[in-house]
Design a protein around this motif. Sequence first.
Motif, short mmCIF file in Angstrom:
data_model
loop_
_atom_site.label_atom_id
_atom_site.label_comp_id
_atom_site.label_asym_id
_atom_site.label_seq_id
_atom_site.Cartn_x
_atom_site.Cartn_y
_atom_site.Cartn_z
N ILE A 198 0.84 -1.21 0.00
CA ILE A 198 0.00 0.00 0.00
C ILE A 198 0.87 1.25 0.00
O ILE A 198 0.62 2.22 -0.74
CB ILE A 198 -0.96 -0.02 1.21
N ARG A 199 1.90 1.26 0.85
CA ARG A 199 2.76 2.44 0.96
C ARG A 199 3.53 2.70 -0.34
O ARG A 199 3.85 3.85 -0.66
CB ARG A 199 3.72 2.25 2.12
N GLU A 200 3.84 1.63 -1.09
CA GLU A 200 4.55 1.81 -2.35
C GLU A 200 3.62 2.16 -3.51
O GLU A 200 4.05 2.77 -4.49
CB GLU A 200 5.34 0.54 -2.68
N LEU A 201 2.34 1.78 -3.39
CA LEU A 201 1.39 1.98 -4.49
C LEU A 201 0.67 3.33 -4.44
O LEU A 201 0.30 3.88 -5.48
CB LEU A 201 0.34 0.85 -4.49
N PHE A 202 0.46 3.87 -3.22
CA PHE A 202 -0.39 5.05 -3.08
C PHE A 202 0.39 6.20 -2.45
O PHE A 202 1.29 5.98 -1.62
CB PHE A 202 -1.61 4.72 -2.20
N PRO A 203 0.03 7.43 -2.82
CA PRO A 203 0.64 8.59 -2.15
C PRO A 203 0.23 8.64 -0.68
O PRO A 203 -0.81 8.09 -0.30
CB PRO A 203 0.10 9.78 -2.94
N ILE A 204 1.02 9.31 0.13
CA ILE A 204 0.76 9.34 1.58
C ILE A 204 -0.63 9.87 1.89
O ILE A 204 -1.32 9.37 2.78
CB ILE A 204 1.83 10.20 2.28
N ALA A 248 -3.29 9.41 0.39
CA ALA A 248 -4.38 8.46 0.09
C ALA A 248 -4.24 7.15 0.85
O ALA A 248 -5.04 6.25 0.66
CB ALA A 248 -4.41 8.18 -1.41
N GLN A 249 -3.25 7.05 1.72
CA GLN A 249 -2.97 5.77 2.36
C GLN A 249 -3.86 5.46 3.55
O GLN A 249 -4.11 4.28 3.85
CB GLN A 249 -1.50 5.71 2.80
N SER A 250 -4.32 6.49 4.24
CA SER A 250 -5.02 6.24 5.51
C SER A 250 -6.26 5.38 5.33
O SER A 250 -6.53 4.47 6.11
CB SER A 250 -5.40 7.57 6.18
N GLY A 251 -7.01 5.66 4.26
CA GLY A 251 -8.23 4.89 4.03
C GLY A 251 -7.91 3.43 3.72
O GLY A 251 -8.55 2.51 4.26
N GLN A 252 -6.92 3.21 2.88
CA GLN A 252 -6.55 1.84 2.54
C GLN A 252 -6.00 1.07 3.76
O GLN A 252 -6.33 -0.09 3.97
CB GLN A 252 -5.47 1.83 1.43
N ILE A 253 -5.15 1.75 4.53
CA ILE A 253 -4.58 1.09 5.70
C ILE A 253 -5.68 0.77 6.72
O ILE A 253 -5.66 -0.29 7.37
CB ILE A 253 -3.48 1.97 6.33
N GLU A 282 -8.54 -0.52 -5.60
CA GLU A 282 -8.20 0.85 -5.20
C GLU A 282 -7.12 1.45 -6.10
O GLU A 282 -7.15 2.65 -6.42
CB GLU A 282 -7.74 0.85 -3.75
N LYS A 283 -6.18 0.65 -6.50
CA LYS A 283 -5.13 1.14 -7.39
C LYS A 283 -5.69 1.51 -8.76
O LYS A 283 -5.30 2.52 -9.37
CB LYS A 283 -4.03 0.08 -7.53
N LEU A 284 -6.64 0.72 -9.26
CA LEU A 284 -7.27 1.05 -10.54
C LEU A 284 -8.03 2.37 -10.46
O LEU A 284 -8.01 3.19 -11.40
CB LEU A 284 -8.21 -0.09 -10.96
N LYS A 285 -8.69 2.59 -9.32
CA LYS A 285 -9.40 3.87 -9.13
C LYS A 285 -8.40 5.03 -9.16
O LYS A 285 -8.67 6.08 -9.76
CB LYS A 285 -10.14 3.87 -7.79
N GLN A 286 -7.28 4.83 -8.48
CA GLN A 286 -6.28 5.90 -8.44
C GLN A 286 -5.74 6.20 -9.83
O GLN A 286 -5.34 7.32 -10.14
CB GLN A 286 -5.14 5.50 -7.51
#
Length: 813
Positions: free
Chosen positions: A76-82, A84-89, A134-138
């Motif tokens: 998650i940390r490598e795929l998303f900017p900081i 946008a990470q809180s929701g995924q985490i 989530e990555k596809l949405k981003q």
Amino acid sequence: MQVLKFGGTSVGSSKAIEQVCQILKQHKPAGKYAIVVSAMGGVTDKLISCGQLAGAGKEDYKSVLQEIEQRHLTAIRELFPITAQSGQISQLKKKLNALENLCDGIFQVGELSARSLDKIMSYGELISCYIVAEKLKQEGLNATCKDSRELIVTDNTFGHAAVNFVGTNHNINAWQEASNADYTVFPGFVASSPDGETTTLGRGGSDYTAAIIAAAVNASVLDIWTDVSGMMTADPRMVSQAIPISHISYEEAMELSHFGAKVIYPPTIQPVMDKRIPVWIKNTFAPEDHGTLIQDSTERNFPVTGISGIQHIALLTLEGSGMVGIPGFSKRLFEALLRERINVILITQSSSEHSITVGIHESDMLRAKTTVDEEFAQEIHEKKIDPLIVEKDLCIVAVVGDKMKNHHGTSGKLFATLGRNGVNIRAIAQGSTEKNISTVINKSDVKKALNLIHEAFFEKPLKQVNLFIAGVGNVGSKLLEQLQQQQAYLQEELGLQIRVAGVANSKNMLFSEYGIKLSDWREQLPQGDASDMKQFIERIKSLNLRNSVFVDNTASGEVAKTYHEFLQHGISVVTCNKIACSSDYHYYKQLKELARSYNASFLFETNVGAGLPVINTLNDLIRSGDRIHSIEAVLSGSLNFVFNHFVNGASFRNVVQAAQDEGYTEPDPRIDLSGVDVMRKILILARESGAKMEMNDITNNLFLPDECLNAPSVADFYEQLDVHAPHFGQLLSNAVAAGKRLKFVARYEEGKASVGLQCVSPDHPFYNLEGKDNIVLYTTSRYREQPLIVKGAGAGADVTASGIFADIIRSAR
């Protein structure tokens, strides 16, 4: 709609998931997509470990859970900017907390049920599905995540549930009508029972999930994205020459997947085959590669499509005279196995009904033995049948192809290929469709068998031969030099790839399964293990390479005594060492019979005449029906050299010394001058002519005085030559006075053989034999008036090595 499935390695890291997104973005113009994903590679195994540790009351499951959490957090940390990470985490933590609570409960109870294990295993796919969506949405795609458990309905068989296709298809069609997303990501492998409990479709079930969805929506194509470029003609980890299969039929793909081809999960084929939906297997990390297209049968010019195998097989054999003509035994056998839910992989039965054999997984053999013996306890007690016979450490090798049915000789070629290389077949099964020929062999032979079969059906232009060479002195080093020089010619003109897989001298031995580099073997050999003939043999057996040939360039009696160990393992023997063929007649005969029994070559042309075709000519005469009346020969290049240079005024001692200095004699010249070497050679020719003869049956007319032969050392031997100079001078003067020349002659005629020094007249073919040449005269029924003559250089490392080389090629062809 198009359905795409991405396996565990395809979503196994942040970089892999980014690659998946790039592939999907390229599909954007083509409409809506259903995307099925597996758990990250290795995560399912860790989840199983969590459940098992918790069920066993071991708190180690907590550290495994931490590893799983850390791996997904890193992604998650490598795929998303900081930002946008809180929701995924937060969503990840929610799922992992539920998983931890489940494992805690199992730990408290101290028991892991199949139901609980299915629920634990489902988290791998559920989490990867969420992350990919989530990555596809981003990436700006209209994507969503859909839980497959809401669509795919199964029975309550946890661990390997059966799909209710009526309910499942209804649910999928309803979802399709209601969905507005362009990309819907599904967790593979998971489903639900009628009462809503999580079930799984078996390891590898994500492929099956994709096929179920594809069939329900009548997809235009099903893409299976993995880490290899399609199905291969064989497992590339076992067969380095395996090549991709560009097109394959549904039936062929099903057969190969059932027999161990791991690229696609076996149940996957059936749903798409029923709807004739093409399946394209592609490589996530090399998307430009063609891959394998599975569809209706395509025209091909070759019968076999691929080779596959299943490891860890056990054979169960039920046999006894009480089975003959009595119905019901097979039914009871299979019912007994069914009660224990034991899957039968292969079936074969003798036409006499005296026995029936089935193949199962080795892990089931103890349960199978118990249940079958209980089922037939009465018949076993009454001696009508025997207790169930169980054999383990086996594997199945299957040859698959739609065209085998109309291609004569496929099975014959298969069995002959295995037989020639000592691979014993324990059982055979072939369906009436002739799409699959399955053989059961020892699991120690599986790599060898796969390579042999692949070579026979897919590599016709090139046959690999593996050499193990003992002795790399004068002859051995010349042989290696010639092999290196001729490599390209052998491949291009004869279709032979000759590799040296092992070499040994008196000090060291060196092995390489993939071939020793011939340009620097001298530097490599001293780095090898200490020489030990027993270990040398065991290593050759354990490597178990196809088309193996043992080459003996020594003069060792110890090495000669080992030939039978090679031959009875289907390993050919090529030798210039005369000891085996001139030793006890029983051993000579045993070696010949072993070669015939185990389809191996036993070739020793260089035993007589170095590179001259002496033995092959003799064999050709006999095989064609000719009869040998006599053999007369000069068979010692060293003795011929000696007597050609022993002329008036010459010292016999000096001539012998010169022969030794030139390398024409052994370090102890008495070995040559005693005539023993010539006795061995004429004995071999006599035996090859059909005579049952031993060394002590040969008359040796010695010309050396006893004092020379029995001298304590080589130096003392030379002193005795000086002492007996008048004796040798008299021999020469007698010959010269008669107008003749001295030659050391071997003779065999009508069951009797002799060797000794003779005076030959000018009209004799031996008179003008110069240098170190050999000559053999065959007087036969066809060559009675004028003998057949074989003449030429009979000594020297180069010509001997070339003779060995020729025998190696004969053994290969």
